[in-house]
Design a protein around this motif. Structure first.
Motif, PDB file in Angstrom:
ATOM      1  N   UNK A  76     -21.075  -0.518  26.137  1.00  0.00           N
ATOM      2  CA  UNK A  76     -20.582  -1.822  25.726  1.00  0.00           C
ATOM      3  C   UNK A  76     -21.233  -2.255  24.412  1.00  0.00           C
ATOM      4  N   UNK A  77     -21.189  -1.371  23.452  1.00  0.00           N
ATOM      5  CA  UNK A  77     -21.828  -1.578  22.153  1.00  0.00           C
ATOM      6  C   UNK A  77     -20.786  -2.198  21.222  1.00  0.00           C
ATOM      7  N   UNK A  78     -21.157  -3.257  20.518  1.00  0.00           N
ATOM      8  CA  UNK A  78     -20.177  -4.019  19.752  1.00  0.00           C
ATOM      9  C   UNK A  78     -20.281  -3.709  18.247  1.00  0.00           C
ATOM     10  N   UNK A  79     -19.170  -3.311  17.681  1.00  0.00           N
ATOM     11  CA  UNK A  79     -19.165  -2.960  16.257  1.00  0.00           C
ATOM     12  C   UNK A  79     -18.470  -4.046  15.447  1.00  0.00           C
ATOM     13  N   UNK A  80     -19.143  -4.477  14.394  1.00  0.00           N
ATOM     14  CA  UNK A  80     -18.590  -5.471  13.474  1.00  0.00           C
ATOM     15  C   UNK A  80     -18.326  -4.822  12.124  1.00  0.00           C
ATOM     16  N   UNK A  81     -17.131  -5.052  11.593  1.00  0.00           N
ATOM     17  CA  UNK A  81     -16.829  -4.559  10.242  1.00  0.00           C
ATOM     18  C   UNK A  81     -17.683  -5.338   9.245  1.00  0.00           C
ATOM     19  N   UNK A  82     -18.266  -4.633   8.299  1.00  0.00           N
ATOM     20  CA  UNK A  82     -19.158  -5.293   7.362  1.00  0.00           C
ATOM     21  C   UNK A  82     -18.481  -5.738   6.085  1.00  0.00           C
ATOM     22  N   UNK A  83     -17.161  -5.648   6.019  1.00  0.00           N
ATOM     23  CA  UNK A  83     -16.470  -6.082   4.813  1.00  0.00           C
ATOM     24  C   UNK A  83     -15.004  -6.344   5.144  1.00  0.00           C
ATOM     25  N   UNK A  84     -14.402  -7.289   4.426  1.00  0.00           N
ATOM     26  CA  UNK A  84     -13.028  -7.684   4.721  1.00  0.00           C
ATOM     27  C   UNK A  84     -12.015  -6.623   4.319  1.00  0.00           C
ATOM     28  N   UNK A  85     -12.412  -5.673   3.484  1.00  0.00           N
ATOM     29  CA  UNK A  85     -11.466  -4.673   2.985  1.00  0.00           C
ATOM     30  C   UNK A  85     -10.926  -3.773   4.072  1.00  0.00           C
ATOM     31  N   UNK A  86     -11.741  -3.517   5.091  1.00  0.00           N
ATOM     32  CA  UNK A  86     -11.298  -2.629   6.164  1.00  0.00           C
ATOM     33  C   UNK A  86     -11.322  -3.355   7.511  1.00  0.00           C
ATOM     34  N   UNK A  87     -11.155  -4.677   7.480  1.00  0.00           N
ATOM     35  CA  UNK A  87     -11.237  -5.458   8.716  1.00  0.00           C
ATOM     36  C   UNK A  87     -10.113  -5.107   9.681  1.00  0.00           C
ATOM     37  N   UNK A  88      -8.883  -5.064   9.183  1.00  0.00           N
ATOM     38  CA  UNK A  88      -7.762  -4.762  10.074  1.00  0.00           C
ATOM     39  C   UNK A  88      -7.886  -3.341  10.639  1.00  0.00           C
ATOM     40  N   UNK A  89      -8.227  -2.393   9.797  1.00  0.00           N
ATOM     41  CA  UNK A  89      -8.387  -1.019  10.270  1.00  0.00           C
ATOM     42  C   UNK A  89      -9.484  -0.942  11.322  1.00  0.00           C
ATOM     43  N   UNK A  90     -10.543  -1.703  11.128  1.00  0.00           N
ATOM     44  CA  UNK A  90     -11.635  -1.702  12.103  1.00  0.00           C
ATOM     45  C   UNK A  90     -11.154  -2.272  13.438  1.00  0.00           C
ATOM     46  N   UNK A  91     -10.384  -3.351  13.399  1.00  0.00           N
ATOM     47  CA  UNK A  91      -9.805  -3.870  14.644  1.00  0.00           C
ATOM     48  C   UNK A  91      -8.945  -2.799  15.313  1.00  0.00           C
ATOM     49  N   UNK A  92      -8.130  -2.109  14.532  1.00  0.00           N
ATOM     50  CA  UNK A  92      -7.288  -1.034  15.073  1.00  0.00           C
ATOM     51  C   UNK A  92      -8.114  -0.022  15.846  1.00  0.00           C
ATOM     52  N   UNK A  93      -9.276   0.316  15.297  1.00  0.00           N
ATOM     53  CA  UNK A  93     -10.092   1.370  15.902  1.00  0.00           C
ATOM     54  C   UNK A  93     -11.024   0.851  16.984  1.00  0.00           C
ATOM     55  N   UNK A  94     -11.066  -0.473  17.199  1.00  0.00           N
ATOM     56  CA  UNK A  94     -11.855  -0.973  18.309  1.00  0.00           C
ATOM     57  C   UNK A  94     -13.052  -1.839  17.958  1.00  0.00           C
ATOM     58  N   UNK A  95     -13.191  -2.230  16.699  1.00  0.00           N
ATOM     59  CA  UNK A  95     -14.251  -3.174  16.342  1.00  0.00           C
ATOM     60  C   UNK A  95     -13.925  -4.531  16.950  1.00  0.00           C
ATOM     61  N   UNK A  96     -14.956  -5.379  17.118  1.00  0.00           N
ATOM     62  CA  UNK A  96     -14.750  -6.670  17.779  1.00  0.00           C
ATOM     63  C   UNK A  96     -14.801  -7.843  16.811  1.00  0.00           C
ATOM     64  N   UNK A  97     -15.024  -7.573  15.543  1.00  0.00           N
ATOM     65  CA  UNK A  97     -15.091  -8.682  14.600  1.00  0.00           C
ATOM     66  C   UNK A  97     -15.550  -8.215  13.246  1.00  0.00           C
ATOM     67  N   UNK A  98     -15.934  -9.183  12.420  1.00  0.00           N
ATOM     68  CA  UNK A  98     -16.344  -8.823  11.079  1.00  0.00           C
ATOM     69  C   UNK A  98     -17.340  -9.810  10.491  1.00  0.00           C
ATOM     70  N   UNK A  99     -18.281  -9.274   9.739  1.00  0.00           N
ATOM     71  CA  UNK A  99     -19.198 -10.085   8.933  1.00  0.00           C
ATOM     72  C   UNK A  99     -18.796  -9.806   7.502  1.00  0.00           C
ATOM     73  N   UNK A 100     -18.121 -10.748   6.867  1.00  0.00           N
ATOM     74  CA  UNK A 100     -17.414 -10.454   5.619  1.00  0.00           C
ATOM     75  C   UNK A 100     -17.796 -11.447   4.529  1.00  0.00           C
ATOM     76  N   UNK A 101     -18.341 -10.938   3.429  1.00  0.00           N
ATOM     77  CA  UNK A 101     -18.688 -11.785   2.297  1.00  0.00           C
ATOM     78  C   UNK A 101     -17.522 -12.708   1.934  1.00  0.00           C
TER      79      UNK A 101
END
Lengths: 306, 306, 306, 306
Positions: free
Chosen positions: A195-220
């Motif tokens: 149950x490890x949670x992955x956050x995308x670190x940039x808005x450029x790949x936020x949607x792709x990260x959601x597609x692959x199973x990330x749970x959110x984003x920390x985006x400048x």
């Protein structure tokens, strides 16, 4: 502890969008707490899950430890209780990181974001990094989120190290700013049972990260277009992939402009255009040149944001 | 100010060999001043031009500012007056570097070695770096030596920036650890009229650097084989190139082992073998594994040093 | 076989300076044999040890195998018998390299220069490279010189591979264009008993390479300033290090301009200024822009060559 | 011309999955046409859009031009008429690429895949690349697909170059093997009005590429798990993102194993396990070691494929 519907019993649920907030300075380069407070009031109207304080965009390497803690304390006071405060507490040495982590928790952080130490990058192998993060997580009063940001550190937290650390009960997840979507998908895949949670670190790949199973984003970019990134989150979570794609595509250039192309000075300049206090950075970061400002503006205008 | 036969009137003469000294720690990872003092007594018998304190090999990113200053103060007390003390005073922000530079001078440094700030390396262009080093040199009570160490910082101080900064009256020279001999030759060539002093930043290319016009070296290996590096200097200065070559060749592998291959933990291990106090590093730097120790030993034995 | 005072009985002595000659083309991009011949007549007056034909500066990847062999045959006819002809015979596959090596020898090459295959660089480990070069050397009628040119191939021939291959009776030496002087010194040191001959692959580090034990150089700049490079060789061999240094320093910028900064088109442009036939490259290499031409000119003028 | 429901009138529709087929060799390293034919018969049962012949996985740099054309001719004869045949026709020089492109079309290719020339990568700027691809597309009898594969070429086709070339009437699209999903999304976004078709160059980011607007994939792994990749395509196109994610995640490790981790020899080994003819590569590519074979097997077994 403000955890919501947690993914596992008792675990803090990190899912959502976070701006890694910028630190405004006065013309003398002192922290401008008043302007920071005014930014926070505006961010309060946006459905962020919380804020990241002292991430790379907060210019934390340019603040003293006292300042780092003081900014966290002040943000905690202004932040509604249901919003998460994730504080960057990474330092080069393990002992300094352990100590600052404790101070960040005492100052009100719900979790800490711990960047990979990097000065001796040739020696920062799995053994060293597992030792470092384990020591920090063992002693931390609040959960730890790993932070891999190779553009700044010149070092990617190795995959096997992430997988090993995902078993630690006090390590909740990873903010991955590297942008390798294959890696993000693989980390989600290999840590399912933790149950490890992955956050995308940039808005450029936020949607792709959601597609692959990330749970959110920390985006400048959430410092500037926070409402839009929350909308992108909503579209992804509701399965509106067509709309999500169109929104995501329009965010790539503005995001690149305020991150790898022109950096924190550009982020702060764009904040000014969108009604926030940005202002100058601490030296040696310089204000944008006129040409850079034009380039930045263009990256927002050609995508319909200005 | 302890300047010797200066290359230009009043300018500090940097020529010679310097060990960038290691910082011994106790088993609790506190600075071990007693062991440091004992190392200094041994170094006093070697014809070094002086010492570098708080270079990369001193683990300065793992020390607090207080510790960094205290180590310099203590070394100054133990060091014979005619030996130069060059103190590393670089920090990420300009304001912190300016302040620490002042404190280093007050603690007895004859010159400061200022590393390139690097966290936001994408933004550390010539404009930012010239601003940074100029501000520091303007305010520094002692001369400034630039420090380019791309293996650690992921950033080489650009050639045009070096040339521009060479005109500053308080910037004396450059420690170049990158190892590009073509660049070293070109810097010497293009700064002839500024009397700018270039120091090789590693023993692996020390002889080649002398060939091209460098005036000395700041070499990690001098912590271990200091007498031999001073002998290499003597051979180069006296034109004994054949003998110099044979000595230089035997130093390449031991040097690589204690720098880029195995790093500071290896340097400290080798110091133990040669009668100095090395000991452990601060975490996250780890002790060598058994296999690494064997590899290190072999790099000294196959070249006839152990 | 034209070997001179050989370093070991029967071994070809490679010591000296070689231009890796450029290939002139007509306006239709056909090989211009007439202009090539005229260049050769001018080179005949310079005390080169020989010529390299089909090195990187000869645009060999843009020639057909037929053309590669034909150029070698033609050069051999024009070249005085005592001059060495080293022909580039490297291809991506082992079988093609073996075949072309045989044809080069038949066309009159005294030795072949075999570049590292590189397309599948992730798989070109020591095992693959040792296999490749051993097969080629086993079958070659003439001695083989290894060729490492990471700027073009993205791959440095690993040190351990060089050392292993240095034992092969038909592998005479290495042309190293990487510019890491520490590596060059170490290769000389570790191959002493094999009588392995190292050639500097660029004029920028020629003097440093002599210092460390190299026996000569294959230098693009020798197409333009051949006499001067032979003079630098003489100064190094006679121990006139002061004069050598001054000459070497003036050659660094022109050399960088015709190699990594502006490449083969710049080399050919500079050849025109110095009385040789350069002309255009085969496409996709483009002629210099006006701005690039000015930059190139400046790199020669500021060092007193134009 | 076999175009289906074309995206714009008369334009070839590239959408779908393609294996970049491997080239089987006999034990003497000759092309084994019989085994190739048998592979094709098996691929005919999989709903691929077509095949790529002479992509990187076909070891094209190790084939002669004759062989490259002959393989295409033979594949065309075996391939059902409705399947697209995309042939790799890239060479280092423009003239060789133009010529081979013509021969590929004559041999039956529906389109050509043209890789970036890369040997003089320092000079392969936008100007050179636009010149190269424009010349090739101007003269090509069949449509051109750009091919960017930085892992092999050490060079990414720059974004601005792609955008400029997307306007050429005979340039249909891009195979992007770099894996930067942000770049893929941006290319789709900026070329909307040109109806430019982007194909993912690897199975690791296939789903993410579909999310961002790619129309298909050319995936080494399709040589082994072709049916599964076509199933992933179907899930993405039908909006079954949850199922797609689970399938995608299980494909990441096998894909990495047969591409960047272990390369073509691993692809050919895995083909054997799944009932295809793989066999050995041409030298210098070596068979896997025993340890590598175990690692490869594990990457398939832990994901449930073996």
């Amino acid at each position: 502890n403000r955890s919501q519907s947690s993914p596992a019993a008792g675990r803090l649920n990190l899912s959502g969008i976070y701006p890694p907030i910028a630190t405004p300075f006065t013309t003398k380069e002192d922290v401008d707490y008043q302007k920071l407070k005014e930014n926070l009031q505006k961010y309060a109207r946006i459905p962020f899950k919380g804020l990241v304080v002292q991430g790379s965009n907060g210019e934390y390497p340019y603040l003293t430890e006292e300042e780092r803690v003081e900014v966290v304390r002040m943000v905690r006071q202004s932040l509604p209780g249901e919003k998460l405060l994730m504080a960057g507490s990474g330092c080069e040495s393990t002992r300094a990181t352990v100590e600052l982590t404790g101070r960040m928790a005492a100052a009100g952080a719900d979790a800490v974001l711990v960047v990979t130490p990097c000065f001796y990058r040739g020696k920062m192998d799995s053994r060293a990094l597992i030792h470092h993060f384990t020591k920090v997580a063992d002693s931390s009063p609040v959960p730890v989120v790993l932070y891999s940001v190779p553009a700044n550190t010149g070092l990617e937290l190795p995959l096997d190290t992430v997988l090993e650390l995902s078993h630690h009960p006090n390590i909740l997840g990873l903010k991955d700013s590297g942008g390798d979507i294959t890696r993000i998908g693989l980390i989600v895949h290999k840590t399912k049972t933790q149950d490890f949670q992955v956050l995308a670190g940039s808005a450029g790949f936020l949607m792709a990260a959601y597609c692959l199973g990330a749970v959110g984003g920390v985006c400048a970019l959430a410092n500037v277009l926070g409402q839009e990134l929350c909308e992108l989150e909503r579209l992804c979570l509701s399965g509106s992939w067509e709309e999500a794609r169109l929104l995501q595509q329009r965010l790539i250039e503005p995001n690149a402009a305020v991150t790898r192309k022109l950096g924190v000075p550009a982020l702060k300049q764009a904040m000014e255009w969108f009604g926030f206090h940005g202002g100058a950075c601490r030296s040696p970061l310089q204000r944008l040149t006129e040409a850079e400002t034009q380039q930045l503006k263009q990256d927002f205008t050609t995508n319909g944001w200005l």
